[in-house]
Every structure is written in structure tokens, then in C-alpha cells.
Design a protein around this motif. Structure first.
Motif, PDB file in Angstrom:
ATOM      1  N   SER A 152       0.760  -1.659  -0.108  1.00 47.97           N
ATOM      2  CA  SER A 152       0.248  -0.292   0.151  1.00 47.97           C
ATOM      3  C   SER A 152       0.977   1.355   0.216  1.00 47.97           C
ATOM      4  CB  SER A 152      -0.803  -0.029   1.238  1.00 47.97           C
ATOM      5  OG  SER A 152      -1.892   1.492   1.307  1.00 47.97           O
ATOM      6  N   ILE A 153       1.678   1.429  -0.897  1.00 48.98           N
ATOM      7  CA  ILE A 153       2.552   2.505  -1.499  1.00 48.98           C
ATOM      8  C   ILE A 153       2.353   3.538  -2.695  1.00 48.98           C
ATOM      9  CG2 ILE A 153       4.396   1.113   0.213  1.00 48.98           C
ATOM     10  CD1 ILE A 153       5.472   0.422  -2.843  1.00 48.98           C
ATOM     11  N   GLY A 154       0.423   3.900  -2.386  1.00 49.18           N
ATOM     12  CA  GLY A 154       0.673   4.379  -3.914  1.00 49.18           C
ATOM     13  C   GLY A 154       0.423   4.761  -5.443  1.00 49.18           C
ATOM     14  N   GLU A 155       0.932   5.312  -6.054  1.00 53.04           N
ATOM     15  CA  GLU A 155       0.195   5.693  -7.368  1.00 53.04           C
ATOM     16  C   GLU A 155       2.334   4.844  -8.146  1.00 53.04           C
ATOM     17  OE1 GLU A 155      -1.803   8.937  -9.179  1.00 53.04           O
ATOM     18  OE2 GLU A 155      -2.978   9.209  -7.471  1.00 53.04           O
ATOM     19  N   LYS A 156       2.216   4.627  -8.571  1.00 52.84           N
ATOM     20  CA  LYS A 156       3.295   3.527  -9.399  1.00 52.84           C
ATOM     21  C   LYS A 156       3.472   3.582 -11.014  1.00 52.84           C
ATOM     22  CE  LYS A 156       5.425   3.770  -5.033  1.00 52.84           C
ATOM     23  NZ  LYS A 156       7.017   4.115  -4.822  1.00 52.84           N
ATOM     24  N   LEU A 197      -5.198   0.405  -2.987  1.00 53.74           N
ATOM     25  CA  LEU A 197      -5.277   1.858  -3.436  1.00 53.74           C
ATOM     26  C   LEU A 197      -6.494   2.533  -3.082  1.00 53.74           C
ATOM     27  CD1 LEU A 197      -2.707   4.292  -4.948  1.00 53.74           C
ATOM     28  CD2 LEU A 197      -3.729   3.457  -6.916  1.00 53.74           C
ATOM     29  N   ARG A 198      -6.928   3.235  -2.370  1.00 52.05           N
ATOM     30  CA  ARG A 198      -7.985   3.696  -2.608  1.00 52.05           C
ATOM     31  C   ARG A 198      -8.481   4.633  -3.623  1.00 52.05           C
ATOM     32  NH1 ARG A 198      -9.509   5.393   4.061  1.00 52.05           N
ATOM     33  NH2 ARG A 198      -9.675   2.825   4.757  1.00 52.05           N
ATOM     34  N   HIS A 199      -9.246   4.611  -4.054  1.00 51.19           N
ATOM     35  CA  HIS A 199      -9.505   5.640  -4.986  1.00 51.19           C
ATOM     36  C   HIS A 199      -9.580   6.832  -4.913  1.00 51.19           C
ATOM     37  CE1 HIS A 199     -13.739   4.112  -4.780  1.00 51.19           C
ATOM     38  NE2 HIS A 199     -14.486   4.749  -4.942  1.00 51.19           N
ATOM     39  N   LYS A 225      -3.367  20.178  -7.416  1.00 46.08           N
ATOM     40  CA  LYS A 225      -3.219  20.062  -8.641  1.00 46.08           C
ATOM     41  C   LYS A 225      -1.635  18.755  -9.158  1.00 46.08           C
ATOM     42  CE  LYS A 225      -4.222  24.956 -10.311  1.00 46.08           C
ATOM     43  NZ  LYS A 225      -4.437  25.174  -8.829  1.00 46.08           N
ATOM     44  N   GLY A 226      -1.883  17.723 -10.089  1.00 46.13           N
ATOM     45  CA  GLY A 226      -1.037  17.306 -10.343  1.00 46.13           C
ATOM     46  C   GLY A 226      -1.623  15.942 -10.476  1.00 46.13           C
ATOM     47  N   LEU A 227      -2.475  15.828  -8.971  1.00 45.35           N
ATOM     48  CA  LEU A 227      -3.202  14.540  -8.414  1.00 45.35           C
ATOM     49  C   LEU A 227      -4.626  14.458  -9.471  1.00 45.35           C
ATOM     50  CD1 LEU A 227      -2.535  13.804  -5.125  1.00 45.35           C
ATOM     51  CD2 LEU A 227      -1.076  12.947  -6.849  1.00 45.35           C
ATOM     52  N   ARG A 281      -4.986   7.949 -10.836  1.00 38.39           N
ATOM     53  CA  ARG A 281      -5.184   6.894 -10.251  1.00 38.39           C
ATOM     54  C   ARG A 281      -6.250   5.665 -10.763  1.00 38.39           C
ATOM     55  NH1 ARG A 281      -3.305   7.640  -4.567  1.00 38.39           N
ATOM     56  NH2 ARG A 281      -4.955   6.293  -2.744  1.00 38.39           N
ATOM     57  N   MET A 282      -7.387   6.146 -11.122  1.00 43.48           N
ATOM     58  CA  MET A 282      -7.843   4.884 -11.501  1.00 43.48           C
ATOM     59  C   MET A 282      -6.912   4.248 -12.535  1.00 43.48           C
ATOM     60  SD  MET A 282     -11.484   5.736 -11.971  1.00 43.48           S
ATOM     61  CE  MET A 282     -12.892   5.971 -11.240  1.00 43.48           C
ATOM     62  N   ARG A 283      -6.123   4.605 -13.451  1.00 41.12           N
ATOM     63  CA  ARG A 283      -5.465   3.913 -14.047  1.00 41.12           C
ATOM     64  C   ARG A 283      -4.379   2.975 -13.332  1.00 41.12           C
ATOM     65  NH1 ARG A 283       0.100   3.335 -13.592  1.00 41.12           N
ATOM     66  NH2 ARG A 283       0.178   5.114 -13.638  1.00 41.12           N
ATOM     67  N   CYS A 284      -3.821   3.485 -11.747  1.00 41.70           N
ATOM     68  CA  CYS A 284      -3.401   2.561 -11.051  1.00 41.70           C
ATOM     69  C   CYS A 284      -4.058   0.927 -11.505  1.00 41.70           C
ATOM     70  CB  CYS A 284      -2.877   3.407 -10.079  1.00 41.70           C
ATOM     71  SG  CYS A 284      -1.689   4.920 -10.100  1.00 41.70           S
TER      72      CYS A 284
END
Ligand code: 5AD
Ligand code: FES
Length: 348
Positions: free
Chosen positions: A140-144, A162-164, A178-180, A185-188
């Protein structure tokens, strides 16, 4: 009122409703319709998982984060957060203690911390899997990037959380700098699923600007993604964030969303979260009775627990893992369920 009972029956049968129908339940539910929903959610859950409650050992291995999500107590701008990182040895020690206590899933959770390169994560995952081949490892380490996820998967990671956070792009924009983007997130999440991770999405209930319609959109997204896990807990303000003075999410709405999620994805692994235990002394028990089947006690070393504070008043930050296990065992037994020492994989 009888309309809401009808909608719950329809959801049980079809596992999906129209957005307007979900919104109608969320805006119009009462304690009577809740009891009706929770009884169905328990029946569905018990058909698949019986009375077993799975445990996940949560290892919060870094509270450094490059992101600045407006709700989160370890956001980059939270200048008062005392930052820490666990070494690979410290993480292995947590697993050793956890294994002895009966944990067969280890969840490595942290902020998005560039110090832990892909190679470092691969090394940690491989070591845990080599030493404990009977255990599942959850990241559980985020967007990669998809590439990174693929490396983690090849190293043996079994699951990824990865909670949406919210399935509505405008709402997403109000919770994040901005930027996130929700799009990434959904691509991940779709990459993770395609790579064969047991994948968990999820959201906070009662986050600022959230509407009943937004919650309906979360359920539609869950139905579309068909995740193996869904993390749902109340938003709780953290004093060192822009949302310090916002209201927390309510117990009733969290329980409602747990019950509805159980009917949307009958086999889902659904935790009664620590945040739920934080807003009500019996929150986790009530979560299980609304359809949840997982609890995630903390395995982090006691000296860092008080530093991984995403929200205020977090429970169990002073307790040893062994105490929490004993406490949770008693709590689950008090409501007719039992903690089990098992990997607790998703059942098809
Ligand atoms: N209240 C409740 N949950 C929070 N999270 C982050 N900040 C808060 C808060 N203030 C949740 C997010 C994140 C998960 C790790 O913790 O949903 O994905
Ligand atoms: Fe931690 Fe009860 S679960 S003390």
C-alpha cells in the motif's frame, strides 16, 4: 420507506442499481432499513466466509510523503509531523513478531517516499516471501508506473491497496492538489488488477464536499472494477491540515456503505477499519455486523506508532500488537465471530 426495502431487495438480486437508486438509499435510509440491509449483508458474507474474521498485520514503514493530499496528516506540508523510516531489518522484525502472533498477511503501508526505490521494495518483498512462503504480502505505497507494479508482482507481492478516494473527478480535485488526478488513480487500479494483484480500492465517508450522489458513484465504480478488497472508513480531521475544522464522517453512513458494498461484491474482503474504531468505541464490531470480514491491527514498532497519524485520536497507538490481537479476539467473540490465523485470500 417501503421503497428503500424494495431497492435493497433489488440490489441483493442484481448486485447493481442505478445511480439515482443508490442515492435514494443513501439519502433516505433509516435505522429500520439499515437493519434490513445489514442482515442481508451478513447472510451473503457468511455464505462465502462463514463467521471467520481475517487479520492483516499492518506495518507502517514510512511516514515521509511527497504528496500533499488535503485531508492527510502525513502530507508533505504537515510540518509538525515527525518523520521516520523503518529499515529492512526492522520490517523483518515486525514480520517475525507478527508471524508468532498468527498473522499470515503482512501489509506494507507508507507514504509515497522516494527513498524506497523499486529495488528496495522488491528486496523487502522477496525477503518476506522467502522467509514466510505461507504468508501473503500486501503493498500500500501509492501511485506507481505499471512497470513498477509489475516488478513488485514478480517479486511475489500478492495484493495491493490503493483507495480511489472518490470516484467523482470534481470531488477528487477538491481533496487533492493539482497534479494528482482521478484518471491516474484509476489507471493504477486497472493496471494492478490486470497484473494479477488482489486489488483494493476504497474511499472515505464524509470527506469534505462529498454528496450522496458521490457515494453512489463510488458504488458504481466498485461494481465496474470488481475489486477483491474495498477499504471504507470515516474521514476524520487532522489538526495540521487544511481540513482541520471539517466534520468527521458518521458511523451510520460508514456502516451503510459497508453493507451496500457487501451486496455489490458479495465475496469482497472488507475491513472494519481502525478509523471506524476511532469514531465509535464499538465501531469495528458494528462494521463486522454490517458486512465487513477483515480487521487490520498494527504491527509497527510502538515507538513509531504515534507518528503515523493520518487523522486525530487514532486508537491503538500505545498498544503492543499482542494486546490488540487479544482485544480484537475478545471483541469478535462478543458478537459471535472468530479471528482466524489464515492468509484470508479472496474466494472466487
Ligand atoms: N481521515 C480518514 N482517513 C484518512 N486517510 C487519509 N487521511 C485520512 C483522514 N484524515 C485514508 C485515505 C488513504 C488511507 C491510507 O487513509 O483514504 O487512502
Ligand atoms: Fe488495539 Fe483493542 S484492538 S487495544
Amino acid at each position: 420507506m417501503s421503497r428503500i426495502f424494495e431497492l435493497i431487495d433489488k440490489l441483493e438480486k442484481d448486485r447493481i442499481l442505478l445511480k439515482e437508486e443508490f442515492s435514494e438509499i443513501i439519502s433516505g435510509h433509516t435505522s429500520e432499513t439499515d437493519e434490513y440491509l445489514f442482515a442481508k449483508a451478513r447472510t451473503v458474507r457468511e455464505r462465502v466466509y462463514g463467521k471467520d474474521v481475517y487479520i492483516r498485520g499492518l506495518i507502517e514503514f514510512t511516514n515521509y510523503c511527497k504528496n500533499d493530499c488535503l485531508y492527510c496528516g502525513i502530507r508533505r506540508s504537515a510540518k509538525n509531523a515527525e518523520r521516520y523510516r523503518l529499515t529492512e531489518e526492522q520490517i523483518m522484525d515486525c514480520c517475525e513478531m507478527g508471524y508468532g502472533l498468527g498473522f499470515r498477511t503482512f501489509v506494507l503501508q507508507g507514504g509515497e517516499d522516494g527513498f524506497y526505490t523499486d529495488d528496495k521494495i522488491v528486496s523487502i518483498v522477496s525477503r518476506i516471501k522467502a522467509k514466510y512462503p505461507d504468508c501473503a504480502v500486501t503493498l500500500s505505497i501509492g501511485e506507481k508506473s505499471r512497470d513498477s507494479y509489475e516488478k513488485f508482482r514478480k517479486a511475489g507481492a500478492d495484493r495491493y491497496l490503493l483507495r480511489h478516494e472518490t470516484a467523482n473527478p470534481e470531488h477528487y480535485g477538491k481533496l487533492h492538489p493539482k497534479g494528482l488526478t482521478l484518471e491516474n488513480r484509476m489507471r493504477c487500479l486497472s493496471d494492478l488488477k490486470e497484473l494479477g494483484f488482489q486489488t483494493g480500492c476504497g474511499f472515505m465517508v464524509g470527506s469534505p464536499y462529498q454528496t450522496a450522489e458521490n457515494l453512489a458513484e463510488d458504488l458504481l465504480y466498485i461494481s465496474k472494477l470488481q475489486p477483491q478488497m474495498v477499504g471504507i472508513g470515516p474521514f476524520i480531521p487532522h489538526h495540521d491540515t487544511p481540513f482541520a475544522n471539517e466534520k468527521a464522517g458518521t458511523l451510520e453512513t460508514v456502516l451503510l456503505m459497508l453493507g451496500l458494498t457487501r451486496l455489490v461484491v458479495p465475496n469482497v474482503l472488507l475491513p472494519a477499519t481502525t478509523a471506524l474504531g476511532t469514531i465509535h468505541p464499538k465501531g469495528r464490531e458494528k462494521g463486522i455486523l454490517a458486512g465487513a470480514n477483515v480487521v487490520m491491527p498494527n504491527l509497527s514498532p510502538s515507538d513509531v506508532r504515534k507518528k503515523y497519524l493520518l487523522y486525530d485520536n487514532k486508537i491503538c497507538t500505545g498498544d503492543e500488537a499482542a494486546e490488540c490481537i487479544a482485544c480484537l479476539g475478545r471483541r469478535m467473540e462478543s458478537i459471535g465471530y472468530r479471528l482466524v490465523s489464515d492468509r484470508g485470500d479472496f474466494k472466487e
